[in-house]
Design a protein around this motif. Structure first.
Motif, PDB file in Angstrom:
ATOM      1  N   PRO A 125      35.041  37.742  43.667  1.00 21.71           N
ATOM      2  CA  PRO A 125      34.766  37.313  45.041  1.00 21.71           C
ATOM      3  C   PRO A 125      36.007  36.696  45.675  1.00 21.71           C
ATOM      4  N   ALA A 126      36.117  36.806  46.987  1.00 22.65           N
ATOM      5  CA  ALA A 126      37.248  36.210  47.692  1.00 22.65           C
ATOM      6  C   ALA A 126      37.307  34.702  47.453  1.00 22.65           C
ATOM      7  N   SER A 127      36.156  34.083  47.297  1.00 26.75           N
ATOM      8  CA  SER A 127      36.117  32.627  47.089  1.00 26.75           C
ATOM      9  C   SER A 127      36.693  32.217  45.741  1.00 26.75           C
ATOM     10  N   GLU A 128      36.806  33.165  44.803  1.00 29.04           N
ATOM     11  CA  GLU A 128      37.336  32.852  43.475  1.00 29.04           C
ATOM     12  C   GLU A 128      38.695  33.506  43.232  1.00 29.04           C
ATOM     13  N   ASP A 135      41.848  32.567  43.956  1.00 32.66           N
ATOM     14  CA  ASP A 135      42.926  31.724  43.410  1.00 32.66           C
ATOM     15  C   ASP A 135      42.783  31.551  41.906  1.00 32.66           C
ATOM     16  N   THR A 195      41.270  40.597  49.085  1.00 30.02           N
ATOM     17  CA  THR A 195      41.269  40.211  50.502  1.00 30.02           C
ATOM     18  C   THR A 195      40.944  41.399  51.401  1.00 30.02           C
ATOM     19  N   ASP A 236      37.252  41.862  51.607  1.00 27.86           N
ATOM     20  CA  ASP A 236      36.739  40.808  52.493  1.00 27.86           C
ATOM     21  C   ASP A 236      36.992  41.159  53.959  1.00 27.86           C
TER      22      ASP A 236
END
Length: 394
Positions: free
Chosen positions: A258-261, A263, A283, A286
């Motif tokens: 997921p984009a939220s994970e 990093d 990205t 997303d």
């Protein structure tokens, strides 16, 4: 860019068939090229992409044979290529004929009773421009085979999706191009005035309204004439990097990150190159989701911003742009485009820009001038609309 009408090309391909084979074809079928609005190199990562079908098409005149022989000819090539269906392989027949023969091979592999064919093709899709001339060729032939063999695959979305999968297999296993399937899906499943939201993990599709003209805008395609080849190793190396990164991250496909994970995922990777590749894919998927929401909400400014961000990601993280694509996109932005990005596999090909309808000529001339100033081969720019999918023409 050809200015022939569809009717003129149909007549030309029928005439060409008769001249090569000495008899009339059983019919003529066609399939479109495509422009991907956003979602580049996401398809083989199980991600999302958002192509439209182009008005530019590849036409295949064909008739069935009963001797298991495939004969292929093209308005763009001299001579006739022949291969027995039982002998089709990654080595046979080779060249452009592998894209045609591969479709018949793949349908046979799926258990269909496929006869031999005489085929003659002509196209208004620019070759090497990143507009998927190869998938247009495969899908036009696939449409012909479906009808001539009585397979009925054009009758509904389910059949068209199965035919797309056969064309994908043809390109991967016989033509040797490791593409992910967006192009064939766009050629067989797109509708007019819509973009095709394609989930390359589930292969589910949704039609997203795409009618820039009603808002006073046009989609300007610039063929840079910096031609690319999908079998030259660069495309495959990007796919290999994604598979390596997925293995390190413990996922089957990068779609699962997921984009939220992002990093946290990047910290686990072992090289800067792998980090850049994964950053682009995550990205970009997303960005597709946000672009769909923006299109449905009529927010073209946001779509333009996403175009720009996508190009930067492809240039810097995925490293698939080139001087010509960068010059064309930058010039379009400088002359009022809402956004611009390269489209297709990269390393050449085409870019797209959202420009005001009345500015199409101005932006096209500015891109021409920018290329001339840098001593680059003159490009070709033309506005496009979202067109329909593969069909029988006569």
């Amino acid at each position: 860019m050809s200015e022939r009408t569809p009717g003129e090309v149909v007549e030309s391909v029928r005439t060409g068939f008769a001249e090569r084979y000495g008899h009339e074809p059983d019919g003529v079928w066609s399939a479109p090229g495509r422009v991907n609005l956003i979602g580049e190199h996401t398809d083989y990562n199980g991600g999302l992409c958002l192509p439209i079908a182009l008005p530019h098409r590849t036409y295949a005149a064909a008739s069935r044979r009963d001797d298991g022989l495939l004969r292929m000819a093209s308005a763009q090539q001299d001579g006739v290529v022949e291969v027995a269906l039982d002998e089709v392989s990654p080595e046979q027949p080779g060249g452009w004929g592998s894209y045609v023969a591969g479709v018949l091979w793949a349908l046979r592999e799926e258990g269909h009773d496929v006869p031999g064919l005489d085929v003659f093709v002509d196209s208004t899709v620019p070759v090497g421009a990143g507009l998927s001339s190869s998938a247009a060729l495969e899908c036009s032939v696939g449409a012909a085979v479906s009808d001539l063999a009585g397979l009925g695959l054009l009758a509904d979305a389910g059949g068209r999706a199965r035919l797309a999968q056969a064309c994908i297999r043809a390109e991967n296993e016989i033509a040797g191009a490791p593409t992910g399937g967006m192009d064939q899906s766009a050629a067989l499943l797109s509708d007019e005035a819509t973009a095709l939201l394609l989930d390359c993990r589930s292969w589910q599709t949704e039609q997203v309204p795409f009618d820039l003209a009603s808002a006073g805008y046009a989609l300007l395609v610039t063929d840079t004439h910096a031609h690319h080849e999908l079998v030259d190793g660069q495309y495959g190396s990007r796919r290999d990097s994604c598979e390596e990164a997925a293995g390190i991250l413990g996922v089957d496909l990068l779609r699962e990150v997921p984009a939220s994970e992002l990093d946290a995922a990047l910290e686990k990777l072992t090289t800067d190159e792998l980090r850049r590749r994964v950053k682009h894919i995550v990205t970009e998927i997303d960005r597709v989701e946000h672009a769909v929401a923006a299109l449905r909400g009529g927010d073209l400014d946001e779509v333009g911003r996403l175009f720009d961000a996508s190009h930067v990601s492809m240039r810097d993280d995925y490293e698939i742009s080139c001087e010509e694509l960068d010059v064309a996109t930058e010039t379009a932005r400088q002359h009022g485009a809402l956004g611009a990005r390269m489209t297709g596999g990269g390393f050449g090909g085409s870019c797209i820009a959202i420009v005001r309808t009345e500015s199409v000529g101005e932006v096209s001339r500015a891109i021409d001038a920018a290329f001339a100033e840098r001593g680059l081969t003159a490009p070709s720019s033309f506005p496009v609309t979202a067109a329909g999918s593969a069909r029988r023409d006569t």
